[in-house]
Design a protein around this motif. Structure first.
Motif, PDB file in Angstrom:
ATOM      1  N   GLN A  47      35.654 -24.327  66.067  1.00 13.15           N
ATOM      2  CA  GLN A  47      34.441 -24.216  65.257  1.00 13.15           C
ATOM      3  C   GLN A  47      33.240 -23.708  66.060  1.00 13.15           C
ATOM      4  O   GLN A  47      32.285 -23.164  65.497  1.00 13.15           O
ATOM      5  N   ILE A  48      33.280 -23.908  67.373  1.00 12.67           N
ATOM      6  CA  ILE A  48      32.121 -23.556  68.215  1.00 12.67           C
ATOM      7  C   ILE A  48      32.465 -22.519  69.283  1.00 12.67           C
ATOM      8  O   ILE A  48      31.647 -22.247  70.163  1.00 12.67           O
ATOM      9  N   GLU A  49      33.658 -21.935  69.200  1.00 11.92           N
ATOM     10  CA  GLU A  49      34.093 -20.988  70.231  1.00 11.92           C
ATOM     11  C   GLU A  49      33.153 -19.790  70.333  1.00 11.92           C
ATOM     12  O   GLU A  49      32.814 -19.337  71.433  1.00 11.92           O
ATOM     13  N   LYS A  50      32.697 -19.284  69.198  1.00 10.68           N
ATOM     14  CA  LYS A  50      31.795 -18.130  69.198  1.00 10.68           C
ATOM     15  C   LYS A  50      30.511 -18.456  69.963  1.00 10.68           C
ATOM     16  O   LYS A  50      30.047 -17.661  70.793  1.00 10.68           O
ATOM     17  N   GLU A  51      29.916 -19.618  69.703  1.00  7.39           N
ATOM     18  CA  GLU A  51      28.667 -20.000  70.362  1.00  7.39           C
ATOM     19  C   GLU A  51      28.884 -20.205  71.865  1.00  7.39           C
ATOM     20  O   GLU A  51      28.022 -19.841  72.681  1.00  7.39           O
ATOM     21  N   LEU A  52      30.037 -20.771  72.235  1.00 10.65           N
ATOM     22  CA  LEU A  52      30.327 -20.955  73.657  1.00 10.65           C
ATOM     23  C   LEU A  52      30.478 -19.606  74.376  1.00 10.65           C
ATOM     24  O   LEU A  52      30.002 -19.438  75.501  1.00 10.65           O
ATOM     25  N   THR A  53      31.120 -18.654  73.707  1.00 10.94           N
ATOM     26  CA  THR A  53      31.282 -17.331  74.303  1.00 10.94           C
ATOM     27  C   THR A  53      29.931 -16.655  74.493  1.00 10.94           C
ATOM     28  O   THR A  53      29.672 -16.015  75.526  1.00 10.94           O
ATOM     29  N   GLU A  54      29.049 -16.794  73.519  1.00  6.87           N
ATOM     30  CA  GLU A  54      27.703 -16.220  73.643  1.00  6.87           C
ATOM     31  C   GLU A  54      26.936 -16.881  74.789  1.00  6.87           C
ATOM     32  O   GLU A  54      26.183 -16.216  75.514  1.00  6.87           O
ATOM     33  N   ALA A  55      27.114 -18.199  74.949  1.00  6.08           N
ATOM     34  CA  ALA A  55      26.472 -18.902  76.066  1.00  6.08           C
ATOM     35  C   ALA A  55      27.024 -18.388  77.397  1.00  6.08           C
ATOM     36  O   ALA A  55      26.266 -18.146  78.347  1.00  6.08           O
ATOM     37  N   TYR A  56      28.328 -18.217  77.468  1.00  4.40           N
ATOM     38  CA  TYR A  56      28.967 -17.669  78.679  1.00  4.40           C
ATOM     39  C   TYR A  56      28.405 -16.281  79.002  1.00  4.40           C
ATOM     40  O   TYR A  56      28.102 -15.967  80.157  1.00  4.40           O
ATOM     41  N   ASP A  57      28.237 -15.457  77.966  1.00  5.36           N
ATOM     42  CA  ASP A  57      27.688 -14.111  78.162  1.00  5.36           C
ATOM     43  C   ASP A  57      26.239 -14.156  78.649  1.00  5.36           C
ATOM     44  O   ASP A  57      25.770 -13.211  79.296  1.00  5.36           O
ATOM     45  N   ARG A  58      25.503 -15.243  78.336  1.00  9.09           N
ATOM     46  CA  ARG A  58      24.128 -15.407  78.827  1.00  9.09           C
ATOM     47  C   ARG A  58      24.097 -15.892  80.269  1.00  9.09           C
ATOM     48  O   ARG A  58      23.018 -16.011  80.860  1.00  9.09           O
ATOM     49  N   GLY A  59      25.259 -16.219  80.821  1.00 10.63           N
ATOM     50  CA  GLY A  59      25.303 -16.706  82.192  1.00 10.63           C
ATOM     51  C   GLY A  59      25.412 -18.206  82.311  1.00 10.63           C
ATOM     52  O   GLY A  59      25.285 -18.759  83.417  1.00 10.63           O
ATOM     53  N   VAL A  60      25.642 -18.896  81.192  1.00 11.42           N
ATOM     54  CA  VAL A  60      25.789 -20.357  81.228  1.00 11.42           C
ATOM     55  C   VAL A  60      27.156 -20.703  81.821  1.00 11.42           C
ATOM     56  O   VAL A  60      28.173 -20.119  81.460  1.00 11.42           O
ATOM     57  N   ASP A  61      27.167 -21.664  82.739  1.00  7.28           N
ATOM     58  CA  ASP A  61      28.411 -22.130  83.359  1.00  7.28           C
ATOM     59  C   ASP A  61      29.035 -23.187  82.443  1.00  7.28           C
ATOM     60  O   ASP A  61      28.459 -24.252  82.233  1.00  7.28           O
ATOM     61  N   VAL A  62      30.218 -22.886  81.885  1.00  4.71           N
ATOM     62  CA  VAL A  62      30.853 -23.761  80.894  1.00  4.71           C
ATOM     63  C   VAL A  62      32.092 -24.406  81.505  1.00  4.71           C
ATOM     64  O   VAL A  62      32.970 -23.720  82.044  1.00  4.71           O
ATOM     65  N   LYS A  63      32.161 -25.745  81.421  1.00  4.46           N
ATOM     66  CA  LYS A  63      33.320 -26.497  81.887  1.00  4.46           C
ATOM     67  C   LYS A  63      33.783 -27.419  80.757  1.00  4.46           C
ATOM     68  O   LYS A  63      32.960 -28.089  80.128  1.00  4.46           O
TER      69      LYS A  63
END
Length: 266
Positions: free
Chosen positions: A142-158
């Protein structure tokens, strides 16, 4: 014209002072009588307003006879307003937090699945540096799109993932105990911490807690990162851990959990 008067009143002018200043912008230098005529106000009110504006150095009086008046330029006036606003904001930012030293961010409850997902998306969209997340695969989608956009902004996702999350835009530690946890809690769980500040956690299908309370954010980070530590160790040394603790960590559960624990009966 009425809008201009109202806006000037927001910065401390009264109605007569605003009308006098606007009248002077139209024609200056001008005598008090001329100002009263141009502003369409009683002469006594015009002189009261001129006196007040001169005190504030918004209007400058000449030494002529009869005395005449000049307004400061609009650019100078608005510069003063900006300085005043910035000074006030700086003061409030420094002083307001000290009014109550033990102030804590409030804790909010959100109580339905759709709202919980929307709040997750909002947190992710606002994230600037880091996201720590524990989530089931079903909810992750449900939130994969938003996480990918955050990753593209340079957010470190774990992510600690349940039900085998496969995702290339984050460091993912997959957790094998999804079914046990869901059985024990009666729902899928979710935990997220953004920028070490904003967090949400709870049973995603039922009710979650959202807060920016720094103490809760600290505890949540400790919880998620310790899960990651253990999962990393487990992925590297599965056979050794099975030898020491048994299948499904049964020996460890027996050591730590009480006998009535749901986890001990799975």
């Amino acid at each position: 014209m009425d809008n201009l008067i109202e806006k000037l009143k927001e910065f401390g002018f009264n109605s007569y002072e605003a009308k006098v200043y606007i009248a002077l912008l139209k024609k200056y230098p001008a005598t008090g009588y001329e100002v009263a005529q141009n502003a369409n106000i009683p002469q006594s009110r015009a002189y009261d307003a001129l006196k007040s504006l001169c005190t504030e150095s918004i209007v400058i009086a000449t030494n002529d006879k009869p005395q005449k008046y000049n307004p400061v330029s609009p650019k100078e006036l608005t510069k003063r307003f900006k300085r005043k606003i910035n000074s006030t904001i700086d003061y409030l930012e420094k002083k307001l937090p000290k009014v109550k030293q033990d102030y804590n961010e409030p804790i909010h409850q959100i109580s339905d699945y759709d709202s919980n997902i929307e709040k997750l998306k909002e947190i992710i969209n606002n994230s600037k540096q880091t996201i720590y997340l524990e989530i089931w695969n079903e909810d992750f989608k449900q939130i994969e799109k938003e996480l990918t956009e955050a990753y593209d902004r340079g957010v470190d996702v774990k992510i600690v993932g349940y039900d085998n999350i496969n995702y290339i835009c984050a460091t993912v530690y997959n957790h094998d105990g999804a079914r046990d946890i869901e059985y024990a809690t009666g729902s899928r769980m979710v935990y997220i911490l953004s920028d070490n500040n904003e967090c949400l956690f709870g049973r995603i299908e039922l009710q979650v807690i959202w807060t920016q309370n720094c103490d809760i954010a600290y505890l949540l980070k400790e919880f998620i990162t310790h899960d990651m530590y253990l999962l990393d160790v487990y992925q590297r040394f599965p056979e050794q851990l099975k030898y020491f603790y048994g299948t499904g960590f049964k020996k460890l559960k027996d050591k730590i959990l009480d006998k009535k624990s749901v986890y001990n009966n799975r």
